[in-house]
Scaffold this active site. Structure first.
Site, PDB file in Angstrom:
ATOM      1  N   ASP A 138      -5.486  -0.278  -2.444  1.00 53.78           N
ATOM      2  CA  ASP A 138      -6.249  -1.129  -3.369  1.00 53.78           C
ATOM      3  C   ASP A 138      -7.606  -1.519  -2.826  1.00 53.78           C
ATOM      4  O   ASP A 138      -7.904  -1.408  -1.635  1.00 53.78           O
ATOM      5  CB  ASP A 138      -5.470  -2.420  -3.625  1.00 53.78           C
ATOM      6  CG  ASP A 138      -5.532  -3.365  -2.414  1.00 53.78           C
ATOM      7  OD1 ASP A 138      -5.289  -2.894  -1.285  1.00 53.78           O
ATOM      8  OD2 ASP A 138      -5.837  -4.553  -2.588  1.00 53.78           O
ATOM      9  N   GLY A 157       0.773  -1.245   0.000  1.00 52.20           N
ATOM     10  CA  GLY A 157       0.000   0.000   0.000  1.00 52.20           C
ATOM     11  C   GLY A 157       0.798   1.286   0.000  1.00 52.20           C
ATOM     12  O   GLY A 157       0.353   2.299  -0.527  1.00 52.20           O
ATOM     13  N   ASP A 183      -5.512   2.197  10.514  1.00 49.79           N
ATOM     14  CA  ASP A 183      -6.895   1.778  10.746  1.00 49.79           C
ATOM     15  C   ASP A 183      -6.991   1.414  12.221  1.00 49.79           C
ATOM     16  O   ASP A 183      -7.107   2.291  13.066  1.00 49.79           O
ATOM     17  CB  ASP A 183      -7.178   0.610   9.778  1.00 49.79           C
ATOM     18  CG  ASP A 183      -8.637   0.246   9.706  1.00 49.79           C
ATOM     19  OD1 ASP A 183      -9.082  -0.528  10.566  1.00 49.79           O
ATOM     20  OD2 ASP A 183      -9.345   0.716   8.804  1.00 49.79           O
ATOM     21  N   GLU A 226       3.949   4.210   6.093  1.00 52.17           N
ATOM     22  CA  GLU A 226       2.765   3.356   5.969  1.00 52.17           C
ATOM     23  C   GLU A 226       1.657   4.116   5.235  1.00 52.17           C
ATOM     24  O   GLU A 226       1.596   5.347   5.276  1.00 52.17           O
ATOM     25  CB  GLU A 226       2.373   2.927   7.394  1.00 52.17           C
ATOM     26  CG  GLU A 226       1.139   2.107   7.598  1.00 52.17           C
ATOM     27  CD  GLU A 226       1.040   0.782   6.869  1.00 52.17           C
ATOM     28  OE1 GLU A 226       1.350   0.733   5.671  1.00 52.17           O
ATOM     29  OE2 GLU A 226       0.578  -0.185   7.477  1.00 52.17           O
ATOM     30  N   ASP A 227       0.813   3.367   4.540  1.00 51.26           N
ATOM     31  CA  ASP A 227      -0.257   4.017   3.773  1.00 51.26           C
ATOM     32  C   ASP A 227      -1.368   4.555   4.657  1.00 51.26           C
ATOM     33  O   ASP A 227      -1.768   5.703   4.536  1.00 51.26           O
ATOM     34  CB  ASP A 227      -0.837   3.048   2.719  1.00 51.26           C
ATOM     35  CG  ASP A 227      -1.296   1.705   3.313  1.00 51.26           C
ATOM     36  OD1 ASP A 227      -1.157   1.485   4.532  1.00 51.26           O
ATOM     37  OD2 ASP A 227      -1.789   0.870   2.536  1.00 51.26           O
TER      38      ASP A 227
HETATM   39  P1  5GP Z   1      -4.420  -1.653  10.780  1.00 45.99           P
HETATM   40  O1  5GP Z   1      -3.383  -2.648  11.108  1.00 45.99           O
HETATM   41  O2  5GP Z   1      -4.077  -0.245  11.212  1.00 45.99           O
HETATM   42  O3  5GP Z   1      -5.794  -2.068  11.221  1.00 45.99           O
HETATM   43  O4  5GP Z   1      -4.598  -1.664   9.231  1.00 45.99           O
HETATM   44  C1  5GP Z   1      -3.754  -1.019   8.400  1.00 45.99           C
HETATM   45  C2  5GP Z   1      -3.855  -1.672   7.049  1.00 45.99           C
HETATM   46  O5  5GP Z   1      -5.225  -1.942   6.671  1.00 45.99           O
HETATM   47  C3  5GP Z   1      -3.348  -0.720   6.005  1.00 45.99           C
HETATM   48  O6  5GP Z   1      -1.968  -0.850   5.856  1.00 45.99           O
HETATM   49  C4  5GP Z   1      -4.120  -1.160   4.794  1.00 45.99           C
HETATM   50  O7  5GP Z   1      -3.448  -2.233   4.174  1.00 45.99           O
HETATM   51  C5  5GP Z   1      -5.424  -1.668   5.307  1.00 45.99           C
HETATM   52  N1  5GP Z   1      -6.499  -0.664   5.186  1.00 45.99           N
HETATM   53  C6  5GP Z   1      -7.193  -0.091   6.183  1.00 45.99           C
HETATM   54  N2  5GP Z   1      -8.116   0.771   5.711  1.00 45.99           N
HETATM   55  C7  5GP Z   1      -7.990   0.754   4.373  1.00 45.99           C
HETATM   56  C8  5GP Z   1      -8.672   1.432   3.301  1.00 45.99           C
HETATM   57  O8  5GP Z   1      -9.582   2.272   3.488  1.00 45.99           O
HETATM   58  N3  5GP Z   1      -8.271   1.138   2.036  1.00 45.99           N
HETATM   59  C9  5GP Z   1      -7.292   0.236   1.776  1.00 45.99           C
HETATM   60  N4  5GP Z   1      -6.981   0.026   0.506  1.00 45.99           N
HETATM   61  N5  5GP Z   1      -6.617  -0.420   2.758  1.00 45.99           N
HETATM   62  C10 5GP Z   1      -6.973  -0.169   4.040  1.00 45.99           C
HETATM   63 MG    MG Z   2      -0.818  -1.560   4.302  1.00 34.59          MG
END
Ligand code: 5GP
Ligand code: MG
Length: 187
Positions: free
Chosen positions: A167, A53, A111, A107-108
């Site tokens: 994506d 991402g 969440d 990081e992208d």
């Molecule tokens: P976390 O570990 O913070 O819950 O999730 C982070 C990862 O979830 C990000 O690196 C990404 O890969 C994915 N993610 C969370 N929200 C989105 C979103 O709205 N769009 C996309 N494409 N990926 C997301």
């Molecule tokens: Mg990611």
């Protein structure tokens, strides 16, 4: 958003959340702050992009840095399945050694925060001089873990976004802007 960007929007995308120009300006500001915070005397900054991402954000951010740096990548995956995505797995490690270096994790999107928390904790065990974080997007409504991001691009609402590296089912990563997905019919 600009008119041309909405005209070429695929049908499953609802609207452009962040336009190309807005992203470009913000990435430039973040790079300037990173330059200012991290003195040259500290040696090359190790920029670690999180695949897939963050591949475009990492490339754009790193190209805006004036200070010396090297770029590396890491790949992780979270186990899917309901709310238990707190399990993060390392799929591909960096090639560069972190010991004695300033490290910037790129990081992208934040969440739950589990991915970034896992990475920062695991990098800290590798004896770096420092570990800082650059995150393009944040969904504050979704945090499960309290995390401090050093360089944040934008806070966004709790919607699924694609483009600029992000994506949906591996599609839309190369859109130059960030758009909100239309929720599935009846879902
Ligand atoms: P976390 O570990 O913070 O819950 O999730 C982070 C990862 O979830 C990000 O690196 C990404 O890969 C994915 N993610 C969370 N929200 C989105 C979103 O709205 N769009 C996309 N494409 N990926 C997301
Ligand atoms: Mg990611």
């Amino acid at each position: 958003m600009d008119g041309r960007e909405s005209e070429r929007l695929p049908a499953d995308l609802r609207r452009v959340l962040l336009g190309e120009e807005e992203i470009r300006r913000r990435v430039e500001e973040l790079a300037a702050r990173i330059d200012a915070d991290c003195p040259e005397s500290a040696g090359p900054l190790l920029v670690v992009g999180v695949l897939k991402g963050a591949f475009i954000f990492t490339a754009d951010l790193a190209r805006r840095l004036r200070r010396r740096h090297v770029v590396d990548f890491i790949a992780v995956s979270s186990y899917e399945g309901g709310q238990t995505s707190g399990n993060v797995r390392l799929m591909m490690d960096t090639r560069q050694n972190m010991e004695g270096r300033h490290v910037l994790v790129v990081e992208d999107i934040l969440d739950s925060g589990c991915t970034l928390d896992f990475l920062v904790r695991s990098f800290r065990q590798r004896n770096p001089l420092s570990v800082r974080t650059a995150v393009l997007l944040d969904k504050p409504a979704r945090h499960v873990l309290p995390l401090k991001v050093d360089y944040l691009g934008f806070s966004i609402p709790d919607v699924w976004v694609v483009g600029y590296g992000l994506d949906y089912d591996e599609q839309y990563r190369t859109l130059p802007f960030i758009a909100e997905m239309r929720p599935p019919e009846g879902g």
